[in-house]
Design a protein around this motif. Structure first.
Motif, mmCIF file in Angstrom:
data_model
loop_
_atom_site.group_PDB
_atom_site.id
_atom_site.type_symbol
_atom_site.label_atom_id
_atom_site.label_comp_id
_atom_site.label_asym_id
_atom_site.label_seq_id
_atom_site.Cartn_x
_atom_site.Cartn_y
_atom_site.Cartn_z
ATOM 1 N N PHE A 159 0.835 -1.198 0.000
ATOM 2 C CA PHE A 159 0.000 0.000 0.000
ATOM 3 C C PHE A 159 0.870 1.248 0.000
ATOM 4 O O PHE A 159 1.583 1.528 0.964
ATOM 5 N N SER A 160 0.810 2.000 -1.085
ATOM 6 C CA SER A 160 1.741 3.124 -1.239
ATOM 7 C C SER A 160 1.264 4.093 -2.308
ATOM 8 O O SER A 160 0.360 3.793 -3.089
ATOM 9 N N LEU A 161 1.916 5.250 -2.340
ATOM 10 C CA LEU A 161 1.678 6.273 -3.365
ATOM 11 C C LEU A 161 3.004 6.594 -4.040
ATOM 12 O O LEU A 161 4.004 6.864 -3.368
ATOM 13 N N ILE A 162 2.995 6.560 -5.373
ATOM 14 C CA ILE A 162 4.220 6.774 -6.153
ATOM 15 C C ILE A 162 4.034 7.982 -7.065
ATOM 16 O O ILE A 162 3.152 7.979 -7.925
ATOM 17 N N PRO A 163 4.856 9.024 -6.919
ATOM 18 C CA PRO A 163 4.786 10.157 -7.855
ATOM 19 C C PRO A 163 5.345 9.754 -9.224
ATOM 20 O O PRO A 163 6.176 8.838 -9.321
ATOM 21 N N GLN A 164 4.891 10.428 -10.263
ATOM 22 C CA GLN A 164 5.256 10.076 -11.637
ATOM 23 C C GLN A 164 6.768 10.010 -11.840
ATOM 24 O O GLN A 164 7.280 9.087 -12.474
ATOM 25 N N ARG A 165 7.498 10.986 -11.307
ATOM 26 C CA ARG A 165 8.948 11.007 -11.500
ATOM 27 C C ARG A 165 9.605 9.746 -10.951
ATOM 28 O O ARG A 165 10.478 9.150 -11.590
ATOM 29 N N ARG A 166 9.173 9.318 -9.775
ATOM 30 C CA ARG A 166 9.754 8.125 -9.156
ATOM 31 C C ARG A 166 9.262 6.848 -9.815
ATOM 32 O O ARG A 166 9.950 5.826 -9.793
ATOM 33 N N LEU A 167 8.074 6.910 -10.425
ATOM 34 C CA LEU A 167 7.565 5.741 -11.136
ATOM 35 C C LEU A 167 8.475 5.369 -12.288
ATOM 36 O O LEU A 167 8.776 4.185 -12.510
ATOM 37 N N GLN A 168 8.947 6.366 -13.022
ATOM 38 C CA GLN A 168 9.846 6.096 -14.142
ATOM 39 C C GLN A 168 11.161 5.477 -13.668
ATOM 40 O O GLN A 168 11.763 4.659 -14.371
ATOM 41 N N ASN A 169 11.624 5.876 -12.485
ATOM 42 C CA ASN A 169 12.818 5.249 -11.912
ATOM 43 C C ASN A 169 12.526 3.808 -11.478
ATOM 44 O O ASN A 169 13.311 2.882 -11.730
ATOM 45 N N LEU A 170 11.377 3.633 -10.839
ATOM 46 C CA LEU A 170 11.051 2.367 -10.189
ATOM 47 C C LEU A 170 10.875 1.214 -11.172
ATOM 48 O O LEU A 170 11.303 0.083 -10.899
ATOM 49 N N VAL A 171 10.251 1.477 -12.318
ATOM 50 C CA VAL A 171 9.976 0.384 -13.257
ATOM 51 C C VAL A 171 11.241 -0.097 -13.960
ATOM 52 O O VAL A 171 11.183 -1.056 -14.745
#
Length: 315
Positions: A159-171
């Motif tokens: 359960f979490s919230l991911i901002p768009q900028r960090r999403l691109q890093n995370l994937v």
């Protein structure tokens, strides 16, 4: 489907609970957030087809991403995040379970924390759990073993919230394929948490059994396999030193005549064999990890398409 916010929900045969969850999202999420939110349901190749239509969602729409095969909760999340990062446009992604144990009302708290730290992944830290005493007992053991083997502390789930900028890093972090929370910790992407109580399942029974829980814990530890291997090697060296000390004491007792005939040599030989085996196994594990680090890794953002069977826009 265009929305500022996307709620990613992996599910496996939890259609009834999912409909109840949508009802609670409609009623519990703040209106200014809900009006700009869509749902992405990742169907982890459920053998039971959806027999009822989805509850009317008061956001911008629902999409169902169906996978070719059952991959498990963590990999379904990785595929969903990769699909959003490459195919959809949004500002924030919320990851939550379909069973209702992640309470929709707490999405408001995640957004409030994210407003203070806009470039940080925000997790729901479990301040209180609703599971049985036995489950909580083994969960405490898991957290202790995790810290001992990895040197890290884990106090949150999916359960979490991911901002768009960090999403691109995370994937592009290969470790989220095995364990999403562990992958975030390993990636060194900034993250923080909000103390939140875990809710109760809305319907049906949990698909997680004892074996599944153990495998889930091991998958989290496997994300830090290099650090774990080194810690095991250090522990093996420490125990080898202890075994050598015991052998020296045994030899001393034998020299002064206080050792039982045959006992000293048998115990010394046994300790020596155990010492050598543990050291060599630990050393072999370290070299396996070093070899693994030279290989090309699975990158969710690149390889997720191989597992997507279809994308259905429901509403």
């Amino acid at each position: 489907m265009s929305a500022k916010y996307i709620i990613l929900i992996p599910q496996f045969n939890d259609w009834e609970a999912l409909n109840l969850l949508i009802e609670k999202i409609n009623s519990d999420v703040a209106g200014d957030i809900l009006a700009h939110t869509s749902l992405l349901v990742v169907d982890d190749c459920s053998p039971l087809d959806r027999t009822e239509s989805f509850t009317a969602f008061q956001g911008t729409g629902i999409q169902v991403l169906r996978l070719y095969r059952n991959l498990g909760h963590q990999r379904a999340i990785a595929i969903g995040l990769s699909y959003i990062a490459t195919e959809l446009s949004c500002e924030k992604v919320i990851v939550m379970d379909a069973d209702g144990e992640d309470a929709p009302r707490d999405i408001n708290l995640l957004f409030a924390k994210s407003a203070q730290q806009p470039d940080t992944i925000i997790f729901a830290q479990r301040s209180k759990r609703q599971e049985s005493f036995l489950f909580q007992f083994f969960y405490r053991i898991y957290k202790a073993v995790f810290k001992l083997l990895t040197g890290k502390v884990i106090t949150f789930g999916n359960f979490s919230l991911i901002p768009q900028r960090r999403l691109q890093n995370l994937v592009r972090v290969s470790e989220i394929w095995n364990n999403y929370p562990g992958g975030v910790i390993r990636s060194r992407i900034p993250y923080d948490g909000v103390p939140i109580e875990r809710a109760k399942r809305l319907a049906g029974n949990s698909k997680m059994n004892f074996v599944s829980l153990v495998l889930h814990g091991l998958s989290a530890i496997s994300v830090f396999i290099d650090a774990t291997a080194v810690r095991i090697l250090i522990f093996s060296i420490f125990m080898s030193g202890f075994a050598v000390s015991v052998i020296l004491v045994i030899l001393f007792l034998k020299m002064i005549g206080n050792a039982t005939p045959g006992w000293a040599s048998t115990l010394s030989t046994t300790l020596l064999i155990v010492m050598l085996q543990s050291f060599l196994i630990s050393l072999f594990l370290v070299f396996m990890v070093l070899q693994y680090r030279t290989q090309q890794h699975f990158i969710p953002a690149i390889h997720y398409r191989d597992f997507v069977e279809s994308v259905e826009t429901v509403a």
